[in-house]
Enzyme design. Sequence first.
Site, mmCIF file in Angstrom:
data_model
loop_
_atom_site.group_PDB
_atom_site.id
_atom_site.type_symbol
_atom_site.label_atom_id
_atom_site.label_comp_id
_atom_site.label_asym_id
_atom_site.label_seq_id
_atom_site.Cartn_x
_atom_site.Cartn_y
_atom_site.Cartn_z
ATOM 1 N N GLU A 1 0.939 5.599 0.339
ATOM 2 C CA GLU A 1 0.301 6.890 0.605
ATOM 3 C C GLU A 1 1.035 7.916 -0.248
ATOM 4 O OE1 GLU A 1 -2.421 7.084 2.247
ATOM 5 O OE2 GLU A 1 -2.327 5.011 2.969
ATOM 6 N N HIS B 1 -5.530 4.717 6.455
ATOM 7 C CA HIS B 1 -4.759 5.538 5.517
ATOM 8 C C HIS B 1 -3.301 5.699 5.931
ATOM 9 C CE1 HIS B 1 -8.188 6.496 3.014
ATOM 10 N NE2 HIS B 1 -8.871 6.807 4.100
ATOM 11 N N ASP C 1 -2.792 -0.385 6.348
ATOM 12 C CA ASP C 1 -3.653 -0.713 5.208
ATOM 13 C C ASP C 1 -3.168 -1.969 4.486
ATOM 14 O OD1 ASP C 1 -5.001 1.536 5.894
ATOM 15 O OD2 ASP C 1 -4.748 2.585 3.990
ATOM 16 N N ASP D 1 0.854 -1.187 0.000
ATOM 17 C CA ASP D 1 0.000 0.000 0.000
ATOM 18 C C ASP D 1 0.892 1.241 0.000
ATOM 19 O OD1 ASP D 1 -2.885 1.103 0.451
ATOM 20 O OD2 ASP D 1 -1.621 2.211 1.851
#
Length: 594
Positions: A34, A173, A178, A32
């Site tokens: 960000e 998040h 995540d 994941d």
Amino acid sequence: MAQPAYVQGTLDTLMSDPAAHSLADTTFVVLDLETTGGAADGGGVTEIGAVKVRGGEELGIFATLVNPGERIPAFITVLTGITDAMLAPAPPIESVLPSLLEFLRGAVLVAHNAPYDVGFLKAACARHGYQWPNPKVLDTAAVARRALTRDEVPNRKLSTLAQFFRSPVTPNHRALDDARATVDVLHGLFERLGSFKIHTLGDAIEFAKAVTPTQRRQRHLADGLPHVPGVYVFRSADDRALYVGTSKDIATRVRSYFTASEKRARISEMLGAATRVEAVECAHPLEAEVRELRLIAAHSPPYNRRSKHPDRVVWLKLTTEAWPRLSVVRKLADDGAAYLGPFSSRRTAELAAAGVYDALPLRQCAHTLSVRTPMPACALAELGRCPAPCEHRISVEDYAATAALPFRTAIHGDPEIVVASLMGRIEAMSQGRRYEEAAVLRSRLVALLRATVRMQRLAAITRLAEVVAARRDGVGGWEIVVVRHGRLAAAATSPPREHPRPTLDAARLTAETVLPGPGPVPAATAEETERILAWLERPDTRLVETSGDWVSPVRGAARFSTLLNRAEAAASGKDSAVRSSVTDRSDDARSLRL
């Protein structure tokens, strides 16, 4: 960053097809990202979290903040809790990529809405000179869309799916959390995939794509097929052949019919009617190609578009009359006549015949002429386009010397007399700006020359009683063929690290008996012989034995291949290309004298 843990796979695992691995035996990196928001080519990565798992066990983690080299938008800080101050001491993406790519090596990449994450990573690799390893990718969002109904989950958001599968980690998040939630979603989806009979990585990836209900329902037809070269036949409930195909790997090819890459409407219809798939194992790919042609010809499967009627060819025949004429016939006969072909359609044969009439003074009527009793001439004689043998204006001997013999020479040896005549007429018309008429003549030249090149190639191999050839198969063995009069009579593959002679001798002893026929392709279809020729003409093929000399005319039609290619290219172009091709006559004139 935490140091990842690794598991050394077995040699068999490393060498086999990853798509065929069971889900339990596959190593996944669940990732994941960000980011600062926006598109991959304009935004930056702020955090990476990845978890390596296999068989439900966590093998290692990769987690780091990343300095994007730009300020973080306020709404991103509110969403993720990541601030500029947190990122100031973090490494830039170019420093993180080597470790991340090493962590990904040999694993399947998993992400929720994978195209987004993969897009950022590929863009970062491109910007900083790293090669993207192009791993197999599994998108948990895409799998969930097909595995879960709207009654079960209202949407396919990560937070919704994590709650549905009772993940102990709540997505927030932040990259690592995540990623761990996505791991739980992944394992939950794997349990659900079992009810769809999805057990391998390849099946899971294809399941995530837009396959039809028919493809999903019929995918069991691919079960148990061998991973060998050969032919596969889709059959209906009444055992009728619906579709025949060939592949170097039967099982892999048949499975592809049940994937999202197969979008042909007629194949979808065929899959709905199929009840089983029959596999015909072959010694090597050439034998598979030939058997495919023969099966299609024998069964005329409704869903095969090509090669269904190889017997529907025609020939141009120069009759054996006192004053011979051209006739379009469907079969060859041992009658001493000269034949040109085969042509795929009567129209193409008539186009080539028109080219002959433009170049040689052959009569065009279909009358049976008597050497004793003349008959009135037709309008072509009055126009000077026929020597009028009907009125005995030309003797049998002169007609043979000026018309019949040049035709035989053109199709069996040197076609220059025909080509030069047509090219001269094309040049005259182009100089007179009669481009449309020149283009018509060019199409006749193409039809005639293409048929002559093809027949001379076929005749060269067909006249040989036997040709034995071999080529390396890529794994240490030899692919062996026995060709008799242009027909594949036997095929075999010798095992690696063994002398091929015993296999070759056995193939010759068990080969099909093939009798010669009256024409250039009497023992096989032209398409079969051309497939064999393509195999024999490969630079890595070795001729072991031949029953005679395999030769073509020194000044045969093949020397006009460049001219033929140019004419065909011009014929497929637009009007401007047509004009340019027929006006540049100087190069063509020189080519005739090569």
